[in-house]
Design an enzyme around this catalytic site. Structure first.
Site, PDB file in Angstrom:
ATOM      1  N   LYS A  19      -2.238  -1.570  -3.917  1.00  8.57           N
ATOM      2  CA  LYS A  19      -3.127  -0.259  -3.974  1.00  8.57           C
ATOM      3  C   LYS A  19      -2.482   1.203  -4.317  1.00  8.57           C
ATOM      4  CE  LYS A  19      -6.319   2.230  -0.536  1.00  8.57           C
ATOM      5  NZ  LYS A  19      -6.484   1.855   0.911  1.00  8.57           N
TER       6      LYS A  19
ATOM      7  N   LYS B 219       1.155  -1.082  -0.029  1.00  6.69           N
ATOM      8  CA  LYS B 219       0.255   0.295   0.146  1.00  6.69           C
ATOM      9  C   LYS B 219       1.047   1.229   0.150  1.00  6.69           C
ATOM     10  CE  LYS B 219      -3.589   2.367   2.419  1.00  6.69           C
ATOM     11  NZ  LYS B 219      -4.427   2.277   3.903  1.00  6.69           N
TER      12      LYS B 219
HETATM   13  C1  PBG Z   1      -7.221   3.342   5.834  1.00  4.25           C
HETATM   14  C2  PBG Z   1      -7.424   3.243   4.557  1.00  4.25           C
HETATM   15  C3  PBG Z   1      -7.304   3.976   3.322  1.00  4.25           C
HETATM   16  C4  PBG Z   1      -8.108   3.521   2.355  1.00  4.25           C
HETATM   17  C5  PBG Z   1      -8.460   2.308   2.520  1.00  4.25           C
HETATM   18  N1  PBG Z   1      -7.896   2.313   3.854  1.00  4.25           N
HETATM   19  C6  PBG Z   1      -7.167   5.939   3.121  1.00  4.25           C
HETATM   20  C7  PBG Z   1      -5.205   5.553   3.606  1.00  4.25           C
HETATM   21  O1  PBG Z   1      -4.738   4.949   3.897  1.00  4.25           O
HETATM   22  O2  PBG Z   1      -5.207   6.745   3.894  1.00  4.25           O
HETATM   23  C8  PBG Z   1      -8.280   4.543   1.200  1.00  4.25           C
HETATM   24  C9  PBG Z   1      -9.228   3.956  -0.039  1.00  4.25           C
HETATM   25  C10 PBG Z   1      -9.342   4.913  -0.968  1.00  4.25           C
HETATM   26  O3  PBG Z   1      -9.061   6.085  -1.860  1.00  4.25           O
HETATM   27  O4  PBG Z   1     -10.663   4.780  -2.073  1.00  4.25           O
HETATM   28  N2  PBG Z   1      -6.964   2.518   6.459  1.00  4.25           N
END
Ligand code: PBG
Length: 312
Positions: free
Chosen positions: A235, A181
């Site tokens: 992601k 991520k």
């Molecule tokens: C954090 C989380 C995020 C997303 C999913 N889980 C945001 C982040 O890391 O700030 C993003 C999902 C999206 O942008 O569609 N728990």
């Protein structure tokens, strides 16, 4: 003839719909930066999931938005927390006809907006956070989640959660690990969706990955699999097709990719301006993610895609 020889075919059953449920509202609340996506009440969430099931979507990823937040994000593991209440209702309604996945993190629940517990010096304490993640996993499994999806990028999170679930009699609950991520700018609209502001203009570069790099994605993925991940996730998706492809070739578990909020909103905004063709662009993007190697795609387009296929 094009259809007959198409190398990549996207199916509704490849998709998982991310959904938001918010505590303390009496009607669904639109998210301005995510046109067509709502913060649901528990009832409208259940209704949406029933409708998704009926159009053929097989999985949902649930995010809770609590009415109040605190330092440690206790709403995330409270059995009466919004996600747990919603999970129980959803599971009672759809049983095993849908895969009910619970996003497992604390950022929606912490006053400072970080994905972990702070150490008193403005950084996240990795190991203290793991204890909280274990409590969340058990609460979500007790409430009826088929799968938990740790998204906080703490080191060792998959192993800790696996042990906690097994210890609580939930060896059948699977783990979809947000493994690679990236610290991306594409999560902007999501933060509106879950009412998250990271304290002090903060960022997540301390725990999410640097987008200059791809080697560490492979390392993260292999560590997660060794710790018990059943599915690994990359992601965001489109800016990371090289990572998706490399991971697909290097592992033997299903690979998921999250087409995130900013990727969705860019299409919506450009289409609203008449600058691009919404349907054609969405189809091209989702197909490219599958072509790169994703077996599962998390996307806010899931319902639109299913309905488009059914209408053909
Ligand atoms: C954090 C989380 C995020 C997303 C999913 N889980 C945001 C982040 O890391 O700030 C993003 C999902 C999206 O942008 O569609 N728990």
């Amino acid at each position: 003839m094009r259809d007959l020889v198409a190398q990549t075919r996207l199916h509704t059953s490849d998709l998982v719909a991310p959904l938001f449920v918010r505590e303390g509202i009496s009607a669904p609340h639109p998210i301005m930066s995510l046109p067509g996506v709502m913060q649901h009440t528990v009832d409208s969430l259940v209704q949406e999931i029933v409708e998704l099931r009926d159009v053929g979507v097989r999985g949902v990823m649930l995010f809770g938005v609590p009415a109040s937040k605190d330092e440690v994000g206790s709403g995330a593991f409270d059995p009466r927390g919004i996600a747990q209440v919603a999970l129980a209702k959803v599971r009672a309604e759809v049983g095993d006809e849908m895969v009910i996945i619970a996003d497992l993190c604390v950022d929606e629940y912490t006053s400072h907006g970080h994905c972990g517990i702070l150490d008193g010096h403005g950084s996240v304490d990795n190991d203290k956070t793991l204890d909280v993640y274990c409590k969340i996993a058990i609460a979500q499994a007790n409430a009826g989640a088929h799968m938990v999806a740790p998204s906080g990028m703490m080191d060792g999170q998959v192993g800790a959660i696996r042990a906690a679930l097994d210890g609580a009699g939930h060896s059948g609950v699977a783990i979809m690990a947000y493994s690679a991520k990236y610290a991306s700018s594409l999560y902007g609209p999501f933060r509106e969706a879950v009412d998250v502001n990271i304290a002090d203009g903060g960022h997540r570069r301390g725990y999410q990955q640097d987008w200059h790099n791809s080697n560490e994605a492979l390392r993260e993925v292999h560590e997660d699999i060794a710790q018990g991940a059943d599915i690994v996730m990359i992601k965001p998706a489109l800016a990371y097709l090289d990572v998706i492809s490399a991971v697909r070739q290097s592992v033997d578990v299903p690979v998921a990719a999250y087409h995130v909020s900013g990727e969705y909103s860019m299409i919506k905004a450009a289409a609203q301006n008449g600058w691009i063709d919404h349907d054609a662009t969405a189809m091209e993007h989702l197909t490219a993610i599958k072509r790169a190697g994703a077996d599962i795609i998390l996307t806010y387009f899931a319902r639109w895609f299913a309905e488009s296929m059914n209408a053909r």
